[in-house]
Scaffold this motif. Structure first.
Motif, PDB file in Angstrom:
ATOM      1  N   ARG A 133     -19.254  15.399 -23.272  1.00  9.45           N
ATOM      2  CA  ARG A 133     -19.415  15.164 -21.829  1.00  9.45           C
ATOM      3  C   ARG A 133     -20.226  13.894 -21.613  1.00  9.45           C
ATOM      4  N   ILE A 165     -22.438  10.753 -21.120  1.00  4.95           N
ATOM      5  CA  ILE A 165     -22.626   9.460 -21.788  1.00  4.95           C
ATOM      6  C   ILE A 165     -21.917   9.429 -23.148  1.00  4.95           C
ATOM      7  N   SER A 177     -20.184  22.881 -28.239  1.00  8.42           N
ATOM      8  CA  SER A 177     -19.024  23.763 -28.083  1.00  8.42           C
ATOM      9  C   SER A 177     -17.775  23.040 -28.583  1.00  8.42           C
ATOM     10  N   SER A 229     -15.511  21.342 -25.646  1.00  5.44           N
ATOM     11  CA  SER A 229     -15.762  20.051 -25.001  1.00  5.44           C
ATOM     12  C   SER A 229     -15.425  18.881 -25.925  1.00  5.44           C
ATOM     13  N   ASN A 250     -26.615  10.768 -29.711  1.00  2.00           N
ATOM     14  CA  ASN A 250     -26.652  10.838 -28.249  1.00  2.00           C
ATOM     15  C   ASN A 250     -26.925  12.247 -27.724  1.00  2.00           C
ATOM     16  N   TYR A 263     -39.549  16.459 -23.479  1.00  2.00           N
ATOM     17  CA  TYR A 263     -38.461  15.463 -23.483  1.00  2.00           C
ATOM     18  C   TYR A 263     -39.016  14.048 -23.710  1.00  2.00           C
ATOM     19  N   ILE A 275     -28.676   8.336 -14.846  1.00  2.00           N
ATOM     20  CA  ILE A 275     -27.220   8.193 -14.989  1.00  2.00           C
ATOM     21  C   ILE A 275     -26.529   9.441 -14.436  1.00  2.00           C
ATOM     22  N   THR A 309     -24.458  12.264 -14.633  1.00  2.00           N
ATOM     23  CA  THR A 309     -23.772  13.145 -15.599  1.00  2.00           C
ATOM     24  C   THR A 309     -24.142  14.583 -15.257  1.00  2.00           C
TER      25      THR A 309
END
Ligand code: NAP
Length: 248
Positions: free
Chosen positions: A17, A19, A40, A43, A91, A156, A189, A191
């Protein structure tokens, strides 16, 4: 500028999905054979199928990037099949936000392992053949919050800042083998990761972005593809912020 890729093989994590999907599709459009990894099978499978339907080369692989043993096994299988993975794009990432006093150990650990440990695993298991081939590109997708911090995202921010240190250390370790290691730091971004943000909050963020728009996945894919190309061979150990001018 036309980018040169010489039929390389790339592995992109989180390619199911957002980026990662944009990066995988852009590399494939440039003739790169792309291994699309996501958590998964559905995807990454759909993205690889889309690339193949468009005439490109791709393969999908469902792997939990936070699981070192799973990454080791997947890497060994891929190296047996392809010989070398020339381009690695780390990523895959998740957020589990919360103020520090309310942040559980689980939320700390899962964010650190999915964003940061994963870079260690994939790089460690895939880089040796790059060193033998004397060619490689490693791009780690970090975040502007890894540079500037953000309240409610200690886990994060720590993971994304850690990725920057990792990128620079690896750049120094592998430079003599003609392997480059760079980081791309996206701003805000559009998403799935950012889709839950209320419209009012998105408007406030847009107001502080000099280019006055949120970023598209393609904005990050363009920078990443360049860093993976032949033309970027003299660039290593750098962090490229792609954020509409938010952090200057
Ligand atoms: P996204 O839309 O949420 O997609 C994340 C992708 O990562 C998905 O394909 C997901 O797999 C995969 N993934 C998550 N955990 C995984 C795991 N344990 N094992 C394997 N794959 C896993 O995210 P995004 O917005 O495209 O973000 C991509 C990267 O950019 C992340 O590292 C993120 O931190 C960074 N970033 C994003 C923004 C932004 O504004 N969006 C800003 C700065 C940095 P499934 O498809 O199977 O769920």
């Amino acid at each position: 500028m036309n980018l040169t890729f010489n039929n390389r093989v790339a592995l992109v994590t989180g390619a199911g999905r957002g980026i990662g999907k944009a990066i995988a599709e852009l590399l494939a459009k440039n003739g790169v054979n792309v291994i699309c990894v996501s958590k998964s099978a559905d995807s990454c499978g759909a993205v690889a199928a889309g690339i193949i339907a468009a005439g490109g080369k791709a393969k999908s692989l469902a792997v939990d990037v936070a699981d070192g043993a799973a990454v080791a096994k997947a890497s060994a299988d891929l190296l047996a099949e392809f010989g070398t993975i020339d381009i690695l794009v780390n990523n895959a990432g998740i957020t589990k936000d919360g103020l520090l006093f309310r942040m559980s150990e689980d939320d700390w650990n899962s964010v650190i392992s999915t964003n940061l440990d994963s870079c260690y695993f994939w790089t460690k298991y895939l880089a040796r053949p790059m060193t033998q081939k004397r060619w490689g590109r490693i791009v780690n997708i970090t975040s502007v919050v890894g540079l500037m911090g953000n309240a409610g995202q200690a886990n994060y921010c720590a993971a994304k800042a850690g990725m920057i240190g990792f990128t620079k250390a690896i750049a120094k370790e592998f430079a003599s083998r003609n392997i480059t290691s760079n980081a791309v730091a996206p701003g805000f971004i559009k998403t799935d990761m950012t889709s839950s943000l209320p419209a009012e909050a998105a408007e406030k963020i847009t107001a502080v972005i000099p280019l006055k728009r949120l970023g598209e996945a393609a904005d990050i894919a363009n920078m990443t593809a360049y860093l993976c190309s032949e033309e970027a061979g003299y660039i290593t150990g750098q962090v490229f912020t792609v954020d509409g001018g938010m952090v200057m």
